[in-house]
Design a protein around this motif. Sequence first.
Motif, PDB file in Angstrom:
ATOM      1  N   GLU A   1      19.178  13.716  21.785  1.00  0.00           N
ATOM      2  CA  GLU A   1      20.443  13.121  22.252  1.00  0.00           C
ATOM      3  C   GLU A   1      21.331  12.715  21.076  1.00  0.00           C
ATOM      4  O   GLU A   1      21.730  11.548  20.964  1.00  0.00           O
ATOM      5  CB  GLU A   1      20.158  11.889  23.125  1.00  0.00           C
ATOM      6  N   PRO A   2      21.641  13.644  20.185  1.00  0.00           N
ATOM      7  CA  PRO A   2      22.348  13.234  18.962  1.00  0.00           C
ATOM      8  C   PRO A   2      23.760  12.742  19.214  1.00  0.00           C
ATOM      9  O   PRO A   2      24.317  12.043  18.377  1.00  0.00           O
ATOM     10  CB  PRO A   2      22.362  14.514  18.120  1.00  0.00           C
ATOM     11  N   THR A   3      24.343  13.053  20.352  1.00  0.00           N
ATOM     12  CA  THR A   3      25.728  12.630  20.584  1.00  0.00           C
ATOM     13  C   THR A   3      25.818  11.339  21.375  1.00  0.00           C
ATOM     14  O   THR A   3      26.899  10.906  21.731  1.00  0.00           O
ATOM     15  CB  THR A   3      26.508  13.719  21.358  1.00  0.00           C
ATOM     16  N   ALA A   4      24.649  10.726  21.628  1.00  0.00           N
ATOM     17  CA  ALA A   4      24.623   9.564  22.541  1.00  0.00           C
ATOM     18  C   ALA A   4      25.642   8.486  22.164  1.00  0.00           C
ATOM     19  O   ALA A   4      26.279   7.917  23.029  1.00  0.00           O
ATOM     20  CB  ALA A   4      23.231   8.968  22.592  1.00  0.00           C
ATOM     21  N   ALA A   5      25.776   8.203  20.856  1.00  0.00           N
ATOM     22  CA  ALA A   5      26.680   7.112  20.473  1.00  0.00           C
ATOM     23  C   ALA A   5      27.988   7.637  19.893  1.00  0.00           C
ATOM     24  O   ALA A   5      28.744   6.896  19.287  1.00  0.00           O
ATOM     25  CB  ALA A   5      25.984   6.199  19.474  1.00  0.00           C
ATOM     26  N   LEU A   6      28.256   8.921  20.056  1.00  0.00           N
ATOM     27  CA  LEU A   6      29.429   9.510  19.401  1.00  0.00           C
ATOM     28  C   LEU A   6      30.587   9.715  20.368  1.00  0.00           C
ATOM     29  O   LEU A   6      30.383   9.912  21.562  1.00  0.00           O
ATOM     30  CB  LEU A   6      29.057  10.877  18.804  1.00  0.00           C
ATOM     31  N   THR A   7      31.806   9.687  19.827  1.00  0.00           N
ATOM     32  CA  THR A   7      32.957  10.069  20.636  1.00  0.00           C
ATOM     33  C   THR A   7      32.988  11.590  20.714  1.00  0.00           C
ATOM     34  O   THR A   7      32.252  12.278  20.006  1.00  0.00           O
ATOM     35  CB  THR A   7      34.271   9.604  19.985  1.00  0.00           C
ATOM     36  N   GLU A   8      33.876  12.116  21.559  1.00  0.00           N
ATOM     37  CA  GLU A   8      33.938  13.563  21.728  1.00  0.00           C
ATOM     38  C   GLU A   8      34.283  14.274  20.426  1.00  0.00           C
ATOM     39  O   GLU A   8      33.689  15.284  20.075  1.00  0.00           O
ATOM     40  CB  GLU A   8      34.991  13.896  22.777  1.00  0.00           C
ATOM     41  N   GLN A   9      35.245  13.667  19.707  1.00  0.00           N
ATOM     42  CA  GLN A   9      35.676  14.276  18.456  1.00  0.00           C
ATOM     43  C   GLN A   9      34.523  14.315  17.455  1.00  0.00           C
ATOM     44  O   GLN A   9      34.276  15.320  16.797  1.00  0.00           O
ATOM     45  CB  GLN A   9      36.819  13.451  17.877  1.00  0.00           C
ATOM     46  N   GLU A  10      33.798  13.191  17.400  1.00  0.00           N
ATOM     47  CA  GLU A  10      32.667  13.120  16.485  1.00  0.00           C
ATOM     48  C   GLU A  10      31.593  14.117  16.878  1.00  0.00           C
ATOM     49  O   GLU A  10      30.937  14.712  16.036  1.00  0.00           O
ATOM     50  CB  GLU A  10      32.100  11.693  16.472  1.00  0.00           C
TER      51      GLU A  10
END
Lengths: 330, 504
Positions: free
Chosen positions: B171-180
Motif C-alpha cells: 500500500e505505498p500510496t496510502a498516505a500520498l496525494t494523487e500527485q505524489e
Amino acid sequence: MTTTTADTAPTLKQRAMNLLAKPWSGVAMLLVFYLLLLAVFAILSPFFLTVRNMLQIGTNVAYIGLMAAAGTPLIVAGGLDLSVAAIAGLTGVLISLMVTAGIPVWIAVALALVVAAMIGVANGLFTTKLRLNPLIVTLGMMSIVSGIALVMTGGLTRPMMIDGFNWIGAERFVGIPIPLIIMVVTFLVLWVMMTRTKFGRYIYASGGNPEAARLIGIPVGRTIIVLYVISAVAGALAGTILGAMLGAAAPNAAGSQLLTVIAAIILGGTSLNGGRGSVWGTLLAVLILGTLNNGLTLLNVSSFWQDVTRGVVLMLAVSLDQVRSRALGE
Amino acid sequence: MAQRLSMRNIGKAFGGVPVLSDVELTLEPGEVVALLGSNGAGKSTLVKILTGLYTRDGGVVEVDGSPVVFSRPADAIAAGVKLLPQEISVMPDMTVAENILLGELPTKTIFGFRQVDDEAMRRRASELLAQLGFRDLDVTQPVKRLSVAEQRIVEIARAIAGQARILIMDEPTAALTEQEAHLLFAIIRRLKAQQVSVVYISHYMSEVFEISDRIVVLRDGRNSGNFATAATDKTQVLAAMLGETAGDLYPDTPPPPAGAEILTVDNLVVRDEIAGVSFSVRAGEILGIFGLVGSGVEVLGRALYGAVGSVRAGTVTLDGKPYRPSNPQAGKRAGIGFVAAERKKEGIIADLTVRENIALPFQSRFTRGLFVARDLETGHAGNWIRDLSIRTRGPEQKLRTLSGGNQQKVCLARWLVDGVHLLILEEPTRGVDIGARREIYGKLRELTGNGFAVIILSSDVEEVAGISDRSLVLDRGRIVQHFEKGATPAQLMAATAETVTPAA
C-alpha cells in the motif's frame, strides 16, 4: 518405544510452566515458602517460634503491611505509588507540629489524612489526565513530599509523646497489638473491595486492558485516582502508627521501607503489568519479609545483610513474575 | 535469463489451519507484479515468507535461479529482497544521506580510527537519488522536514543502496496525494529500467492497472488468477478476487420491516478523518459501512459511540433526541453497544473470567447493595453461553483461553441487556473462524428481528455485501455510494476503486 513416549510426554519445563500458569500457584508457593522459613528459624533459634515473637513480627510489619495492602489494588489497576513512604514521614511531622501549635491530636490526625488524600489526588491527576508515567510522577512526588517534611523540621526528629495518642502504637486489644489489628482489618477491607464490589471489577479491568475497559464505558481514570488516594491515606495511617509506636516523628521515618513495600507487592504475585494480583499474596509476602528480618536479627546477622537479603528476594520475585507471564503466553 | 523470483508450491499453516496452499508467485527482472486478494486471502503471509518473517512449511523459493531459505529477515535482505511496509520507517532526526546509507555508511580511517566519511556519504546519496530522478533534494537536511512522499523516496533509495533487486511495496500510496502517487509511479518505472522487480500490493484497482505488468490474485490461500495487465479488465480481476460469495454463511434475509429511525447522522465531521457524512439506521435493519484502511471506517463507529472525544461538526439524533456523546459512558447510557476492531487490544479483559467479562459493562445490574451478586452474573453469563453457543468449559474460564471466535461472542454478549438497542460493531468477524462467523451473523439477524438496529463497519467486502440490508461505501472520509437494497462485493469494491482514478 522409548523415543515415542519422550515425544508425547510433557517435559519437566512444560509441566513447571503449566503449574505456574495456575492462578493459585503464586499464593501456594508463598505459603510453602513461609512455612519453610518458620520451620528453619524455629530450629535455629529457641526464641523464634513463640507467641510473643510472632506478635512482635506482626507489630513490626504492621505499618509496612498497611502501605503494601493499599499499593496492591493500585498496581493491579496499572498505577504505582513510590511516594507512599514519604507521605508516612510527612504525616508524623505534620501531626507533631500541629499538636505543638495547640491543635487537638485527633483533629491533627484527621487534617494530616486530608493532606495525604490531596497528595493522592495530585498523583492520580498527573498520571491519568496528563498520562504521565506513574514511576516518574510518584518519584517526583516522593522527592517533593520528603523535601517538605525536611524543611518543616529542619531535618530534625520531633518528639511525639502525646497524651491519649501513643496507645495506638503500644496497647493491645484482647492480647493483640493495635497496629496488627489495624493492618489485618485493612487487608480484609481491601480484599472485599477487590473481589466483591463493582469497584473491584473496575480495578482488574482497568489494569488488565485499559483501552478495552474505557471502550466498555468503565471510568478508568476515576478508578485509578481513587486508588492513589487510598494509597496515600494508607501511607498517612502508616505514618501515624509509626509515630505512635516510636514516640517520635522523623521526616524520613518510613523512607527506607519503600523498597520493602514494593517488594512485598511484587513478591505477593501482583503483576507490574497490571490486571493480576491479590492482597493475600501481599500479606504473605509482608510476613515473609518481616520474618526474614526478625529471624536474621535473632541469629545475630548484621542488618546490612538484611538489606542484601531483601534485594535478593525482590529480584527473585520479579524474575518469577516474568516467568509466570510467559507461562500465561503473553 | 533466469527468473528474478520464483516461489512455487508454497504452503503454510497456523495451528493446523492452512493459510497458504500451493501458492505460486514469480517475477521477471524489471517486472512489476500486483498482488491482490481480499482480507485473509493470504497476501501478507506470502509476503512474510518472502521477507523471512515466517518460514514456509513447504515449497520452493528461488532468487535468480538459486534456491534460498530465509529463516530471518536479514537473510532476505542479504538476498536482495526488501519490504517497504505500509507505515513509512525512517529515522526522522537523521539526515537524508544518513537514512539512505544507514546499512552501509562509507567510512574513512583518520589516525587509526574508522569514521563516517561524510563527503562520500553525501555524494553517494545524491547519486542514488539522481538515479530515481531526484537531483535537487538537499541530502544534509533531517528527514523529518520532508513530505511523506519524499520520505517514501528516501526509503526506496535506501533499498537501492542495499542492492535490493526485489522490492515489495505494501500500500505505498496510502498516505500520498494523487500527485505524489504519480511521482511514485514514475520512480517505479525508473526502477524497472534498472531491472529491479516490484511486488505491488494495493487495494486500489486503478493504481494496479496503471503501474503493473501482471496481476496475481489470491483467494482463500490459493492462486485464483494470473493476468497480463494489458489483456484484462477490472471485472475479471474482481471476479478472481471475490469468487462466488460463500452463500450459506449469511442468514436468508427477509426484507426488514420498516422500523422507526433510531439514529440519524447529518453532516458529521470527525477530526481529519470523517469529512461530513450523513445517513440513518432504522430499527430492524443491519447497515453495512464498507471502507478500506484509511477511509475513515476505523473512526466513524467510535465517534458515534463517544470514544473519540467530541466531534468537530454535524448533528446526530438518537431516538428522536439530539445526541452528542463525549465519552463511551454517554454512548452506553444512550443504549448503544460497541465492539471494537482489535479484539485483543481493545476488547477482551484476558485475565477476567467469561462471567466477569460479560457482566462488566453493566456491572451495577449484577450488584446487590455494595456487593457483586455472583449468582446473577452466573445466571446471565450462562444464558448467553448457551444462546450464542460459546465454547467454554463454563462461566469461570478465563477469557484468555478461549478461541478468537468465542472471545468475540463474549464481547457481543456484553451488550445484550435490556435498554441497548443499537449495536455498533467494528470488523465483527475479523480473525473469527467460519463456524463462529455463521453463528454471529445469525444472531445479528435474530437481534434485528427483535427491534435492534445494527451498524457494521468493516473492511471485509464480502461481509458487508453478505450481511447488510443497506450499505454505504466510505472513502477518504466521505460516503461515495449508498446501496439501498444491498450490493455485491464487486459493486462495493468498484465504488472505492473509482474515486481514486485521476479526475481529469
